[in-house]
Design a protein around this motif. Structure first.
Motif, short mmCIF file in Angstrom:
data_model
loop_
_atom_site.label_atom_id
_atom_site.label_comp_id
_atom_site.label_asym_id
_atom_site.label_seq_id
_atom_site.Cartn_x
_atom_site.Cartn_y
_atom_site.Cartn_z
N MET A 144 0.85 -1.17 0.00
CA MET A 144 0.00 0.00 0.00
C MET A 144 0.88 1.23 0.00
O MET A 144 1.82 1.32 0.77
CB MET A 144 -0.86 -0.07 1.25
CG MET A 144 -1.52 1.17 1.54
SD MET A 144 -2.58 0.93 2.95
CE MET A 144 -2.75 2.57 3.33
N GLU A 145 0.53 2.17 -0.80
CA GLU A 145 1.36 3.37 -0.90
C GLU A 145 0.47 4.60 -0.88
O GLU A 145 -0.18 4.92 -1.85
CB GLU A 145 2.17 3.32 -2.19
CG GLU A 145 3.13 4.46 -2.30
CD GLU A 145 3.92 4.38 -3.59
OE1 GLU A 145 4.28 5.46 -4.10
OE2 GLU A 145 4.15 3.28 -4.08
N PRO A 146 0.39 5.30 0.28
CA PRO A 146 -0.41 6.51 0.33
C PRO A 146 0.21 7.63 -0.48
O PRO A 146 1.19 7.44 -1.18
CB PRO A 146 -0.46 6.87 1.80
CG PRO A 146 0.25 5.82 2.53
CD PRO A 146 0.91 4.92 1.54
N SER A 147 -0.34 8.79 -0.31
CA SER A 147 0.11 9.93 -1.10
C SER A 147 1.62 10.07 -1.06
O SER A 147 2.26 9.83 -0.06
CB SER A 147 -0.56 11.20 -0.59
OG SER A 147 -0.13 11.48 0.70
N ARG A 148 2.15 10.49 -2.19
CA ARG A 148 3.59 10.59 -2.33
C ARG A 148 4.11 11.98 -2.06
O ARG A 148 5.29 12.22 -2.12
CB ARG A 148 3.98 10.18 -3.75
CG ARG A 148 3.63 8.75 -4.02
CD ARG A 148 3.89 8.43 -5.47
NE ARG A 148 2.95 7.37 -5.81
CZ ARG A 148 2.33 7.26 -6.93
NH1 ARG A 148 2.51 8.12 -7.88
NH2 ARG A 148 1.49 6.28 -7.14
N ARG A 155 3.92 16.80 1.71
CA ARG A 155 3.08 17.29 2.80
C ARG A 155 2.47 16.16 3.60
O ARG A 155 1.97 16.38 4.68
CB ARG A 155 1.96 18.16 2.23
CG ARG A 155 2.48 19.43 1.63
CD ARG A 155 1.36 20.23 1.07
NE ARG A 155 0.78 19.49 -0.04
CZ ARG A 155 -0.18 19.92 -0.81
NH1 ARG A 155 -0.70 21.09 -0.59
NH2 ARG A 155 -0.63 19.21 -1.81
N ALA A 156 2.48 14.95 3.08
CA ALA A 156 1.80 13.85 3.75
C ALA A 156 2.50 13.43 5.04
O ALA A 156 1.87 13.19 6.04
CB ALA A 156 1.69 12.66 2.81
N LEU A 190 0.05 5.09 7.32
CA LEU A 190 0.37 6.24 6.47
C LEU A 190 1.86 6.57 6.50
O LEU A 190 2.43 6.94 5.48
CB LEU A 190 -0.45 7.46 6.89
CG LEU A 190 -1.96 7.35 6.68
CD1 LEU A 190 -2.65 8.61 7.18
CD2 LEU A 190 -2.31 7.05 5.25
N LEU A 191 2.48 6.40 7.65
CA LEU A 191 3.90 6.70 7.78
C LEU A 191 4.77 5.71 7.00
O LEU A 191 5.65 6.11 6.24
CB LEU A 191 4.32 6.71 9.25
CG LEU A 191 5.78 7.02 9.52
CD1 LEU A 191 6.10 8.46 9.14
CD2 LEU A 191 6.10 6.78 10.99
N GLY A 194 2.66 -1.33 10.10
CA GLY A 194 2.06 -0.57 11.19
C GLY A 194 1.43 -1.48 12.23
O GLY A 194 1.57 -1.26 13.43
N VAL A 195 0.76 -2.53 11.78
CA VAL A 195 0.13 -3.47 12.72
C VAL A 195 1.20 -4.21 13.51
O VAL A 195 1.07 -4.40 14.72
CB VAL A 195 -0.81 -4.44 11.97
CG1 VAL A 195 -1.37 -5.49 12.92
CG2 VAL A 195 -1.96 -3.67 11.31
#
Length: 165
Positions: free
Chosen positions: A1-5, A8-9, A76-77, A84-85
């Protein structure tokens, strides 16, 4: 999974994670009787007509709620759901071990289970948010590409990246 690049994220995630960890560490290690807090919450629920829950269930649900933000922020990080889990599992186990030396606290495997469940729920929510942002970014990019090709100039802007939303 890759959130916003976008750049600012991560800063807001790091600040949020820092504030979250300060609050949770205070809750977990301060010599406050957690049992008294859970009992008071149970009494309040009964007063407003939501009865039938023992303090064990209330504690289980509050642990889930306490660790859901951790799973969300860590996902997200690290840009990967299970990292994360896993980190939440390690943090939870460490917190339970630390409670051995706090007189008013009792470590529990059930607490670790609830904490990891909460982190997994938070990670799942982050995953859904990221999927929606990706889909919106692809849709915006396709729309701007279509607009540029119908414009004839070919110089239309390439769609906004996910981080711009």
């Amino acid at each position: 999974m890759e959130p916003s690049r976008g750049p600012r994220a991560r800063p807001w995630v790091i600040v949020g994670l820092g504030l979250y960890l300060l609050v949770v560490v205070a809750i977990l290690v301060l010599p406050v009787s957690y049992a008294d807090i859970v009992h008071a919450l149970g009494e309040r629920l009964r007063e407003i007509g939501i009865g039938g829950f023992g303090t064990g269930w209330i504690e289980f649900v509050t642990n889930i709620l306490m660790f859901a933000p951790l799973g969300f922020l860590l996902t997200l990080l690290f840009r990967h759901t299970w990292r994360g889990v896993l980190l939440a599992l390690l943090f939870s186990a460490a917190a339970e071990i630390a409670q051995i030396v706090i007189p008013s606290r009792q470590p529990s495997i059930r607490d670790v289970l609830a904490n990891v469940l909460g982190a997994a729920i938070g990670a799942g929510i982050a995953w859904v948010v990221v999927l929606r942002r990706r889909a919106r970014g692809r849709r915006d990019e396709a729309q701007s590409t279509d607009a540029a090709s119908t414009d004839g100039s070919g110089s239309g802007s390439r769609g906004a990246s996910v981080s711009d939303h």
